[in-house]
Design an enzyme around this catalytic site. Structure first.
Site, PDB file in Angstrom:
ATOM      1  N   GLY A   1      27.662 -12.678  36.960  1.00  7.03           N
ATOM      2  CA  GLY A   1      27.443 -13.993  36.104  1.00  7.03           C
ATOM      3  C   GLY A   1      26.030 -14.213  35.986  1.00  7.03           C
ATOM      4  O   GLY A   1      25.178 -13.701  36.629  1.00  7.03           O
ATOM      5  N   LEU A   2      25.961 -15.258  35.400  1.00  6.24           N
ATOM      6  CA  LEU A   2      24.628 -15.713  34.863  1.00  6.24           C
ATOM      7  C   LEU A   2      23.884 -16.063  36.113  1.00  6.24           C
ATOM      8  O   LEU A   2      24.261 -16.331  37.059  1.00  6.24           O
ATOM      9  CB  LEU A   2      24.936 -16.769  34.022  1.00  6.24           C
ATOM     10  CG  LEU A   2      25.585 -16.739  32.773  1.00  6.24           C
ATOM     11  CD1 LEU A   2      25.835 -18.283  31.962  1.00  6.24           C
ATOM     12  CD2 LEU A   2      24.531 -15.980  31.724  1.00  6.24           C
ATOM     13  N   SER A   3      22.491 -16.050  35.953  1.00  2.00           N
ATOM     14  CA  SER A   3      21.243 -16.606  36.838  1.00  2.00           C
ATOM     15  C   SER A   3      22.000 -18.085  37.121  1.00  2.00           C
ATOM     16  O   SER A   3      22.140 -18.889  36.136  1.00  2.00           O
ATOM     17  CB  SER A   3      20.187 -16.576  36.284  1.00  2.00           C
ATOM     18  OG  SER A   3      19.287 -16.787  37.246  1.00  2.00           O
ATOM     19  N   GLY A   4      21.989 -18.491  38.414  1.00  2.00           N
ATOM     20  CA  GLY A   4      22.499 -19.967  38.895  1.00  2.00           C
ATOM     21  C   GLY A   4      23.658 -20.004  38.748  1.00  2.00           C
ATOM     22  O   GLY A   4      24.467 -21.282  38.831  1.00  2.00           O
TER      23      GLY A   4
ATOM     24  N   SER B   1      24.331  -8.335  36.217  1.00  2.00           N
ATOM     25  CA  SER B   1      25.184  -7.027  35.354  1.00  2.00           C
ATOM     26  C   SER B   1      25.913  -7.578  34.317  1.00  2.00           C
ATOM     27  O   SER B   1      27.160  -7.417  34.210  1.00  2.00           O
ATOM     28  CB  SER B   1      26.180  -6.428  36.587  1.00  2.00           C
ATOM     29  OG  SER B   1      26.736  -7.318  37.246  1.00  2.00           O
TER      30      SER B   1
ATOM     31  N   GLY C   1      25.939 -19.019  40.764  1.00  2.00           N
ATOM     32  CA  GLY C   1      26.538 -19.054  42.400  1.00  2.00           C
ATOM     33  C   GLY C   1      26.716 -17.891  43.004  1.00  2.00           C
ATOM     34  O   GLY C   1      27.494 -17.924  44.219  1.00  2.00           O
ATOM     35  N   LYS C   2      26.457 -16.424  42.356  1.00  2.00           N
ATOM     36  CA  LYS C   2      26.662 -15.486  42.974  1.00  2.00           C
ATOM     37  C   LYS C   2      26.261 -15.246  44.596  1.00  2.00           C
ATOM     38  O   LYS C   2      26.941 -15.154  45.350  1.00  2.00           O
ATOM     39  CB  LYS C   2      26.203 -14.346  42.217  1.00  2.00           C
ATOM     40  CG  LYS C   2      26.513 -14.351  40.956  1.00  2.00           C
ATOM     41  CD  LYS C   2      25.954 -13.024  40.167  1.00  2.00           C
ATOM     42  CE  LYS C   2      24.442 -12.935  40.005  1.00  2.00           C
ATOM     43  NZ  LYS C   2      23.876 -14.162  39.217  1.00  2.00           N
TER      44      LYS C   2
HETATM   45  S1  ADX Z   1      20.670  -7.404  36.226  1.00  2.00           S
HETATM   46  O1  ADX Z   1      20.656  -7.855  35.020  1.00  2.00           O
HETATM   47  O2  ADX Z   1      19.730  -6.208  36.205  1.00  2.00           O
HETATM   48  O3  ADX Z   1      21.871  -7.291  36.728  1.00  2.00           O
HETATM   49  P1  ADX Z   1      19.627  -8.628  38.683  1.00  2.00           P
HETATM   50  O4  ADX Z   1      20.628  -9.303  39.027  1.00  2.00           O
HETATM   51  O5  ADX Z   1      19.062  -7.493  39.077  1.00  2.00           O
HETATM   52  O6  ADX Z   1      19.799  -8.612  36.940  1.00  2.00           O
HETATM   53  O7  ADX Z   1      18.259  -9.676  38.653  1.00  2.00           O
HETATM   54  C1  ADX Z   1      18.452 -11.049  38.018  1.00  2.00           C
HETATM   55  C2  ADX Z   1      17.551 -12.088  38.606  1.00  2.00           C
HETATM   56  O8  ADX Z   1      16.020 -11.586  38.253  1.00  2.00           O
HETATM   57  C3  ADX Z   1      17.682 -13.397  38.385  1.00  2.00           C
HETATM   58  O9  ADX Z   1      18.531 -14.210  39.310  1.00  2.00           O
HETATM   59  C4  ADX Z   1      16.302 -14.037  38.315  1.00  2.00           C
HETATM   60  O10 ADX Z   1      15.884 -14.646  39.496  1.00  2.00           O
HETATM   61  C5  ADX Z   1      15.255 -12.600  37.939  1.00  2.00           C
HETATM   62  N1  ADX Z   1      14.981 -12.838  36.507  1.00  2.00           N
HETATM   63  C6  ADX Z   1      13.621 -12.627  35.969  1.00  2.00           C
HETATM   64  N2  ADX Z   1      13.545 -12.318  34.833  1.00  2.00           N
HETATM   65  C7  ADX Z   1      15.063 -12.354  34.292  1.00  2.00           C
HETATM   66  C8  ADX Z   1      15.683 -12.199  32.907  1.00  2.00           C
HETATM   67  N3  ADX Z   1      14.852 -12.055  31.916  1.00  2.00           N
HETATM   68  N4  ADX Z   1      16.825 -11.941  32.879  1.00  2.00           N
HETATM   69  C9  ADX Z   1      17.532 -12.438  34.104  1.00  2.00           C
HETATM   70  N5  ADX Z   1      17.103 -12.611  35.239  1.00  2.00           N
HETATM   71  C10 ADX Z   1      15.693 -12.626  35.318  1.00  2.00           C
END
Ligand code: ADX
Length: 208
Positions: free
Chosen positions: A44-47, A118, A49-50
């Site tokens: 899911g998106l950052s923020g 992911s 709630g994962k």
């Molecule tokens: S993933 O896309 O490769 O699965 P992952 O979950 O490891 O990402 O890392 C995401 C975390 O990195 C976010 O929660 C955020 O804190 C941080 N972050 C820093 N830069 C980015 C970016 N460009 N896109 C998304 N997350 C970012």
């Protein structure tokens, strides 16, 4: 044993038992070590709630004496994947490494709670293929809600073009089509979401 100064033999003995040497496991064998653990893969998106939900599930499992481990994107990137950024190919490598470790842990009976954005379907498919008991959990909140939470201040930065490839803003998030569990976190509390996951695991017989 020879004394260093006098060069006299001061002790002697025979090794009767070298102890057990574990056999080396092949990739195939690792996948077939069978215990009832699973990998709970939160996407899911950052923020969205994962992490909050996974932490709550972890607490419940801990209290039920179920061996569990958390794998989290932020921590994983700090400890193991410092060489990776957020380009599509780096994200794919990140997920590949995380799924490899998640699988090994779960094959040894550890329930894994993996929280990674992911964002790409294809890399989640690869994770599903690599993991014996893969449970996809879609942590779903509208971008506007995630952006208003903005606990890390990253959305603000991304809107100012200070972050490249930011998921939801300057990079895509591909919504899962058929997740095993779908949680709408703009409508459900963290506790309710965690309980939904526990109910699912209970029904699948994974909490014995
Ligand atoms: S993933 O896309 O490769 O699965 P992952 O979950 O490891 O990402 O890392 C995401 C975390 O990195 C976010 O929660 C955020 O804190 C941080 N972050 C820093 N830069 C980015 C970016 N460009 N896109 C998304 N997350 C970012």
């Amino acid at each position: 044993m020879i004394d260093e100064l006098s060069k006299n033999t001061v002790a002697a003995g025979i090794i009767l038992d070298k102890g057990k040497i574990p056999p080396k496991k092949s990739e195939k064998e690792i996948k077939t070590v069978n215990k009832s653990a699973a990998v709970l893969w939160f996407t899911g998106l950052s923020g969205s709630g994962k992490s909050a939900i996974a932490d709550e599930v972890y607490k419940i499992l801990y209290n039920r004496n179920i061996d569990s481990e958390r794998l989290d994107g932020d921590i994983f990137r700090k400890k193991m994947n410092r060489d990776l950024g957020f380009s599509p190919s780096d994200r794919n490598i990140n997920i590949e490494r995380a799924s490899y470790i998640a699988n090994i842990l779960s094959c040894h009976g550890v329930m894994v709670l993996a929280t990674f954005i992911s964002p790409y379907k294809k890399s989640r498919q690869i994770a599903r293929r690599n993991i014996k008991n893969f449970i996809e959990i879609f942590v779903d909140a509208p971008l506007s809600v995630c952006e208003s939470r903005d606990a890390k201040g990253l959305y603000k930065k991304a809107r100012k073009n200070k972050l490249k490839f930011f998921t939801g803003i300057s990079d895509k998030y591909e919504t899962p089509n058929q997740p095993n569990i779908h949680l709408k976190t703009d409508r459900l509390t963290v506790k309710k979401c965690a309980n939904k996951i526990i109910d699912y695991l209970d029904k699948k017989g994974l909490l014995k």
